[in-house]
Motif scaffolding. Sequence first.
Motif, PDB file in Angstrom:
ATOM      1  N   HIS A  12      54.831  38.976  33.771  1.00 29.69           N
ATOM      2  CA  HIS A  12      53.822  39.570  34.648  1.00 29.69           C
ATOM      3  C   HIS A  12      52.516  38.778  34.483  1.00 29.69           C
ATOM      4  N   PRO A  13      51.549  38.956  35.300  1.00 31.23           N
ATOM      5  CA  PRO A  13      51.541  39.675  36.575  1.00 31.23           C
ATOM      6  C   PRO A  13      52.298  38.876  37.635  1.00 31.23           C
ATOM      7  N   PHE A  14      52.739  39.615  38.659  1.00 35.33           N
ATOM      8  CA  PHE A  14      53.439  38.985  39.766  1.00 35.33           C
ATOM      9  C   PHE A  14      52.513  38.938  40.973  1.00 35.33           C
ATOM     10  N   PHE A  15      52.776  37.952  41.798  1.00 37.06           N
ATOM     11  CA  PHE A  15      51.880  37.772  42.945  1.00 37.06           C
ATOM     12  C   PHE A  15      52.690  37.405  44.180  1.00 37.06           C
ATOM     13  N   ILE A  16      52.325  37.989  45.304  1.00 39.31           N
ATOM     14  CA  ILE A  16      52.931  37.571  46.578  1.00 39.31           C
ATOM     15  C   ILE A  16      51.951  37.837  47.717  1.00 39.31           C
ATOM     16  N   GLN A  17      51.595  36.798  48.402  1.00 42.49           N
ATOM     17  CA  GLN A  17      50.759  36.850  49.615  1.00 42.49           C
ATOM     18  C   GLN A  17      49.571  37.805  49.505  1.00 42.49           C
ATOM     19  N   GLY A  18      48.775  37.615  48.507  1.00 44.01           N
ATOM     20  CA  GLY A  18      47.540  38.389  48.381  1.00 44.01           C
ATOM     21  C   GLY A  18      47.645  39.610  47.503  1.00 44.01           C
ATOM     22  N   TYR A  19      48.852  40.017  47.163  1.00 47.49           N
ATOM     23  CA  TYR A  19      49.062  41.208  46.342  1.00 47.49           C
ATOM     24  C   TYR A  19      49.528  40.799  44.942  1.00 47.49           C
ATOM     25  N   ILE A  69      49.408  48.472  37.598  1.00 46.60           N
ATOM     26  CA  ILE A  69      48.034  48.048  37.882  1.00 46.60           C
ATOM     27  C   ILE A  69      48.134  46.905  38.883  1.00 46.60           C
ATOM     28  N   ALA A  70      47.349  46.976  39.925  1.00 50.46           N
ATOM     29  CA  ALA A  70      47.522  45.973  40.974  1.00 50.46           C
ATOM     30  C   ALA A  70      46.226  45.715  41.725  1.00 50.46           C
ATOM     31  N   PHE A  71      46.213  44.610  42.478  1.00 47.96           N
ATOM     32  CA  PHE A  71      45.117  44.366  43.411  1.00 47.96           C
ATOM     33  C   PHE A  71      45.691  44.032  44.776  1.00 47.96           C
ATOM     34  N   THR A  72      44.856  44.212  45.798  1.00 51.09           N
ATOM     35  CA  THR A  72      45.272  43.909  47.169  1.00 51.09           C
ATOM     36  C   THR A  72      44.405  42.742  47.672  1.00 51.09           C
ATOM     37  N   PRO A  73      44.734  42.185  48.822  1.00 48.94           N
ATOM     38  CA  PRO A  73      43.999  40.988  49.264  1.00 48.94           C
ATOM     39  C   PRO A  73      42.487  41.187  49.385  1.00 48.94           C
ATOM     40  N   ASP A  74      42.037  42.397  49.708  1.00 49.80           N
ATOM     41  CA  ASP A  74      40.596  42.587  49.883  1.00 49.80           C
ATOM     42  C   ASP A  74      39.865  42.791  48.554  1.00 49.80           C
ATOM     43  N   GLY A  75      40.581  42.768  47.451  1.00 51.06           N
ATOM     44  CA  GLY A  75      39.940  42.898  46.148  1.00 51.06           C
ATOM     45  C   GLY A  75      39.912  44.321  45.613  1.00 51.06           C
ATOM     46  N   THR A  76      40.606  45.231  46.292  1.00 47.58           N
ATOM     47  CA  THR A  76      40.751  46.594  45.759  1.00 47.58           C
ATOM     48  C   THR A  76      41.705  46.528  44.565  1.00 47.58           C
ATOM     49  N   CYS A  77      41.346  47.258  43.498  1.00 47.16           N
ATOM     50  CA  CYS A  77      42.242  47.346  42.347  1.00 47.16           C
ATOM     51  C   CYS A  77      42.656  48.801  42.177  1.00 47.16           C
ATOM     52  N   PHE A  78      43.839  49.020  41.660  1.00 49.28           N
ATOM     53  CA  PHE A  78      44.248  50.415  41.457  1.00 49.28           C
ATOM     54  C   PHE A  78      45.235  50.549  40.312  1.00 49.28           C
ATOM     55  N   PHE A  96      50.097  62.611  39.971  1.00 47.05           N
ATOM     56  CA  PHE A  96      49.728  62.600  41.388  1.00 47.05           C
ATOM     57  C   PHE A  96      48.563  61.652  41.696  1.00 47.05           C
ATOM     58  N   ASP A  97      48.003  61.029  40.665  1.00 45.82           N
ATOM     59  CA  ASP A  97      46.750  60.282  40.853  1.00 45.82           C
ATOM     60  C   ASP A  97      46.958  58.821  41.215  1.00 45.82           C
ATOM     61  N   MET A  98      46.028  58.342  42.005  1.00 43.14           N
ATOM     62  CA  MET A  98      45.933  56.908  42.256  1.00 43.14           C
ATOM     63  C   MET A  98      44.466  56.559  42.067  1.00 43.14           C
ATOM     64  N   VAL A  99      44.193  55.815  41.022  1.00 43.15           N
ATOM     65  CA  VAL A  99      42.805  55.455  40.738  1.00 43.15           C
ATOM     66  C   VAL A  99      42.501  54.159  41.468  1.00 43.15           C
ATOM     67  N   ILE A 100      41.537  54.227  42.366  1.00 44.27           N
ATOM     68  CA  ILE A 100      41.255  53.071  43.227  1.00 44.27           C
ATOM     69  C   ILE A 100      39.832  52.586  42.980  1.00 44.27           C
ATOM     70  N   ILE A 101      39.705  51.299  42.728  1.00 44.61           N
ATOM     71  CA  ILE A 101      38.374  50.719  42.560  1.00 44.61           C
ATOM     72  C   ILE A 101      38.111  49.806  43.745  1.00 44.61           C
ATOM     73  N   LYS A 102      37.029  50.085  44.416  1.00 43.44           N
ATOM     74  CA  LYS A 102      36.742  49.347  45.643  1.00 43.44           C
ATOM     75  C   LYS A 102      36.412  47.891  45.338  1.00 43.44           C
ATOM     76  N   PRO A 103      36.526  47.020  46.327  1.00 47.82           N
ATOM     77  CA  PRO A 103      36.198  45.606  46.107  1.00 47.82           C
ATOM     78  C   PRO A 103      34.788  45.452  45.550  1.00 47.82           C
ATOM     79  N   GLY A 104      34.628  44.522  44.653  1.00 47.00           N
ATOM     80  CA  GLY A 104      33.324  44.309  44.030  1.00 47.00           C
ATOM     81  C   GLY A 104      33.023  45.341  42.963  1.00 47.00           C
ATOM     82  N   ALA A 105      34.031  46.075  42.539  1.00 47.79           N
ATOM     83  CA  ALA A 105      33.883  47.096  41.491  1.00 47.79           C
ATOM     84  C   ALA A 105      32.746  48.052  41.821  1.00 47.79           C
TER      85      ALA A 105
END
Lengths: 369, 553
Positions: A192-199, A293-302, A349-358
């Motif tokens: 790990h970590p794994f990556f594919i097309q922005g994720y 734990i992951a990030f998305t292309p826009d920089g959101t982490c969760f 039930f939780d998804m902790v989401i941190i917006k881009p730019g923390a």
Amino acid sequence: MCRLAAITSNEYFSPIENIAALETMKEGHDGSGMGLVLKTLGGEFEELKDHPILSGICSKNGLHTLDEYMNKLGFKLKYAWTPRTKPVKGIVPRDYYFARVYDYPDVYKDRPLEEKEDLLLKTRLALRKLGETDESIIVFSFYPDILTLKEVGDPLELCEFFGLEKSPLKAKIILAQGRQNTNYAINLYACHPFFIQGYGSMTNGENTAFVPIREFLMSRGFPGYLGYNSDSEVFCHILHYTCKKLGYPLTYYKDVITPLKQSEIDKRTDSEVARLLKVSLRPLCIDGPNCVIAFTPDGTCFMVQDAKKLRPGAVGGVKGKYGLMSEECGLDSVVPARDKSQDIFPMKFDMVIIKPGAEEVTVWNQLHG
Amino acid sequence: MEPASRLDHNHELSIKDFPYIVRWRDDRCKRCGRCTAVCPMLSIEPAVVVKRVVQSEGLTPEPKAVRYTTTMVKQTTNIERYCIGCGTCTLVCPNEAIEPEYNPRHKFNFHKNKGGHPYRRGGRRNDPMPSTLDRLRFTRISMLTDPALDAGRHEFRIRTYLGRILPAEELPVIMVNGKLEVDKTSGKFIPPVREIYPVMIGSMSIGALSPTMWEGLAMGITYLNEVEGMPVVMCSGEGGMPHRLLKSRFLKYFIPQIASGYFGWDEIVRALPHMIEDPCAIEIKYGQGAKPGDGGLLMAHKVLKLISEIRGVPMGVDLPSPPTHQTQYSIEESVAKMIQSMSMAWGFRVPVYPKISGTRTAKAVLNNLVRNPYAAGLSIDGEDGGTGAAYNVSMDTMGHPIASNIRDCYHDLVAQGKQNELPLIASGGIGKKGNLAANAAALFMLGASAVSIGKYIMQAAAGCFGDEMNRCNVCNLGKCPRGITTQDPKLYRRLDPDVVAERVVEVYKSLDIELKKIFAPMGRSTELPIGMSDGIGTDDHAIAERLHISYVC
């Protein structure tokens, strides 16, 4: 259990911070490998954000093959980065660790991002295949503003080996994982970590539903869904499938991997859709124990957990810098000056989401939709 | 002079030619006559014999032969009245004086064709060996790297879906304010999908089953649904359903079956306007695992008043269903005509799926169904499935084992990425050795979305005597000593439907616990582990290779 240390910040920071956090969580042998994925790069990569970066390792012969192949496709090498390695006992150095920045082939320069992404993916897979049998080429990622570094060994020793202490290598989002000793047949593609097309994602725990999930992903007809040297790679690909292929908002990732009971779905405002997704995406349901734990292309982490067995996971920090760790001591290392009472330990039930730019941390509760 | 044939009995069979030899004990028998009265085959009968006994009565031995006339229980050597080994005689005997004993050296199959009629029977394939399913073990145990679940404490969701499932790519969903909504304007057909318990009661008709047995099953599943919250469903079998049930709110727990004889469907169609609930699904029977190539068969002596009313036929006539649906000439036509017309009858609100017998050509059927958006699943009935009446040769030698058939079909779906779109229902020999939960779980892991049971529930809920040593198996004759497969009131009154219902509930509740005991250590609880083939292994190399599972030893 693997140790996970992710940091998202509005300022550039060094991966040493992640490795230091991993070190605080160390228990027992931890030499099965370390992986780093850096997103939103600083330092020498700051000016090259639109250019795809090929990250990997190759032998001398492999480099020749790689160059030949990239030239043939029309990729022009713009910048080549390599860590300044130094001998460290216990780490067997390979010939060439690299992050090579390319210019797109001329015909692709004005193509839409989708087409460029497909080209990058296909190129990475072709390179992987070229070097798979003799391990002459190992490629982890090929994408703009993403750099991946992986090797077998203790994270702290690898930090020294790669010379990260003196390296100007920095980023605003870094995922780091230290693999524990359950993985005796070490393959870097399983790291790990794994990556594919922005994720990008990393996970601790074991995935009991791995085989049906793997079969489902591999039968989607998408060339990137392969590999699966680790049962955790599917978490990254499910994320990609949910958000990119299906175009669903991020929170539905949680609904896909840990669907609610019907009685719980009935209380959601989007219950009709939630039920349809649960039925249609049944093979992607995980059974844990997993903390993702992951990030998305826009920089959101969760961070999300499985529905029952719950691996440890904690999120905390201050505005502008948050850590997503598999243990709280990791947070103490990265953001010591924070209000600990605000630390979040996500439950089923939780998804902790941190917006881009923390910027902000929110907890999305699956029950409420 | 007496003819030689009378003296040597040369053209008669000997008791040793028969599959069961009745062991009767003179010393224990009190001649009450219960055994002979109850014997469904009249295999035993009271007889009067002259006995010669050597006895001595004085102080000193003075042996002398004494002849006296006495009664006994005698087994017949008339093959039409052969002892079926049911043991009803033992059941009623107050003194344990009588018991049939299996005779492994019998020559029954050599002789059971009087009048040129091949041997017909009920039951299932006479193969007492463990099936492939019984050779499978659950070898992936979660412990330290992945904590096991607690079967008694954790919440398990043992459910499955029956119905055509749209792939996510085709769902009519749109994003509105960051949330997904169903796009009502799309006009996209979303096929009906039922959430059911993954172990169904398979198709056994009223007719094949006695009224008390069918009623017991129906009450049992209704209780499971309404009281226990377990959505167990049951297929009607060919031959319709009682009117009252068709018009009741309980219809949703039933799957009416339409088969090649269309028996009972006049009545069902007439009841359509009066239905207040949709049935769970509709099963179209194209084949049956126990007798591939044969249609259903209800013998004339089982067609009594109730059956004739439900099926809309005269009493006392044989009701053979054709081997295939006579109105169809190709699978394409079958799919087009049957599935779509049945779907249409209920306004496309009810899943419609075909049932076929296990066969090497199952994949061809499957692939046709995959391309029909109205096909709601495929039920495959393996060679170990049971039947009420069939030729012995069909039962014993025709058909395909369920394990590899399901596995191949699942792999075929995986190759097309449609493993979640068309549910596979497996049946035929599940629980043959009593391992219902293990067999069902193994089939899920091989790729089945659900399984169907028939013979097992008759054995477990009503004490069916039948087994794979050809015990009993006279379902076809209407002489079922338990009252399960008969229309003779004298026999079916023996069976208390309340007891059957109670047993159905007990069976399902214990099955549920056993499934949890399998899934919990394997770390699975949220969804049924369909296709989790890394969870199973076998000590047979050939089976492992064939099913693409691990070989363990």
